[in-house]
Design a protein around this motif. Structure first.
Motif, short mmCIF file in Angstrom:
data_model
loop_
_atom_site.label_atom_id
_atom_site.label_comp_id
_atom_site.label_asym_id
_atom_site.label_seq_id
_atom_site.Cartn_x
_atom_site.Cartn_y
_atom_site.Cartn_z
N ARG A 150 0.84 -1.20 0.00
CA ARG A 150 0.00 0.00 0.00
C ARG A 150 0.87 1.25 0.00
N TYR A 151 1.86 1.29 0.89
CA TYR A 151 2.74 2.45 1.02
C TYR A 151 3.43 2.79 -0.30
N ALA A 152 3.93 1.76 -0.99
CA ALA A 152 4.68 1.97 -2.23
C ALA A 152 3.79 1.86 -3.47
N ASN A 153 2.48 1.69 -3.27
CA ASN A 153 1.53 1.58 -4.37
C ASN A 153 1.91 0.46 -5.33
N LEU A 154 2.34 -0.68 -4.79
CA LEU A 154 2.78 -1.80 -5.61
C LEU A 154 1.60 -2.69 -5.97
N ASP A 155 1.51 -3.02 -7.25
CA ASP A 155 0.48 -3.94 -7.72
C ASP A 155 1.15 -5.12 -8.40
N LYS A 156 1.47 -5.01 -9.64
CA LYS A 156 2.15 -6.08 -10.38
C LYS A 156 3.51 -5.65 -10.90
N GLU A 157 3.51 -4.55 -11.63
CA GLU A 157 4.72 -4.08 -12.29
C GLU A 157 5.60 -3.33 -11.29
N CYS A 158 6.80 -3.84 -11.07
CA CYS A 158 7.74 -3.24 -10.12
C CYS A 158 9.06 -2.93 -10.80
N VAL A 159 9.81 -2.04 -10.18
CA VAL A 159 11.19 -1.77 -10.57
C VAL A 159 12.02 -1.93 -9.31
N VAL A 160 13.08 -2.71 -9.41
CA VAL A 160 14.01 -2.91 -8.30
C VAL A 160 15.33 -2.29 -8.75
N ILE A 161 15.81 -1.35 -7.94
CA ILE A 161 17.07 -0.68 -8.30
C ILE A 161 18.09 -0.88 -7.19
N GLY A 162 19.33 -0.99 -7.60
CA GLY A 162 20.41 -0.98 -6.64
C GLY A 162 20.67 0.45 -6.21
N SER A 163 20.84 0.64 -4.91
CA SER A 163 21.10 1.98 -4.38
C SER A 163 22.37 1.94 -3.53
N VAL A 164 23.39 1.29 -4.06
CA VAL A 164 24.72 1.10 -3.51
C VAL A 164 24.70 0.19 -2.28
N ASP A 165 24.22 0.67 -1.12
CA ASP A 165 24.26 -0.19 0.07
C ASP A 165 22.91 -0.78 0.45
N PHE A 166 21.88 -0.51 -0.35
CA PHE A 166 20.58 -1.14 -0.16
C PHE A 166 19.86 -1.19 -1.49
N VAL A 167 18.68 -1.81 -1.49
CA VAL A 167 17.89 -2.00 -2.70
C VAL A 167 16.59 -1.22 -2.54
N GLU A 168 16.12 -0.61 -3.61
CA GLU A 168 14.84 0.08 -3.58
C GLU A 168 13.85 -0.66 -4.47
N VAL A 169 12.60 -0.73 -4.00
CA VAL A 169 11.51 -1.34 -4.77
C VAL A 169 10.49 -0.25 -5.04
N TRP A 170 10.20 -0.05 -6.31
CA TRP A 170 9.30 1.01 -6.75
C TRP A 170 8.15 0.42 -7.58
N ASP A 171 7.02 1.10 -7.54
CA ASP A 171 5.97 0.88 -8.52
C ASP A 171 6.54 1.36 -9.85
N LYS A 172 6.33 0.60 -10.92
CA LYS A 172 6.94 0.93 -12.20
C LYS A 172 6.56 2.32 -12.69
N ALA A 173 5.29 2.67 -12.63
CA ALA A 173 4.86 3.99 -13.10
C ALA A 173 5.46 5.10 -12.24
N ALA A 174 5.52 4.89 -10.93
CA ALA A 174 6.12 5.89 -10.04
C ALA A 174 7.60 6.08 -10.35
N TRP A 175 8.30 4.98 -10.62
CA TRP A 175 9.72 5.07 -10.96
C TRP A 175 9.90 5.86 -12.27
#
Length: 143
Positions: free
Chosen positions: A95-120
């Motif tokens: 809910r917080y990240a508005n995740l449904d099906k399509e996601c984007v996972v990015i490396g952020s050097v010392d951690f990983v970020e998970v985004w809703d694809k449209a938001a990214w």
């Protein structure tokens, strides 16, 4: 180090398959928490413990510091990837990240970020030019 951009999909059970490149670092346990810009942040357990200790050392008399520590602790879940490298994202995290099906996972050097694809895609469109023109005190001697 976590680098790169990946586009996994959430399955119907809220499971996200972590990129293979990240699994070796995260297979010893990880922490999923609410990140900035309504993304999720996925930390190796040890990295998160260090972050949480730094946050807890902030003055509790400062309302902003108190709020940050409370939200960090309350919004974090410990996970272990399954044999296929999947983690289950809670309904609250989705809910917080508005995740449904399509996601984007990015490396952020010392951690990983998970985004809703449209938001990214909106974030990249809004910030790509400022990245190419990067300068300023916040970047110190990086650029």
């Amino acid at each position: 180090m976590f680098l790169g951009t990946y586009t996994p999909r959430l399955d119907d059970k809220g499971r996200l398959t972590l990129p293979k490149k990240f699994r070796g670092i995260l297979d010893k346990g990880l922490m999923v928490t609410k990140g900035q810009d309504h993304s999720l942040a996925v930390y190796p357990r040890e990295e998160f413990v260090a972050l949480a200790r730094r946050a807890a050392a902030a003055s509790r008399s400062d309302p902003e510091a108190r709020a940050f520590v409370r939200n960090l602790a309350a919004g974090t879940e410990e996970q272990e990837p399954d044999a296929q490298g999947r983690i289950v994202l809670s309904a609250e995290h989705r809910r917080y990240a508005n995740l449904d099906k399509e996601c984007v996972v990015i490396g952020s050097v010392d951690f990983v970020e998970v985004w809703d694809k449209a938001a990214w895609e909106r974030y990249v469109a809004a910030n790509e030019e400022s990245y190419s023109q990067a300068a300023g005190a916040a970047l110190g001697d990086i650029v």
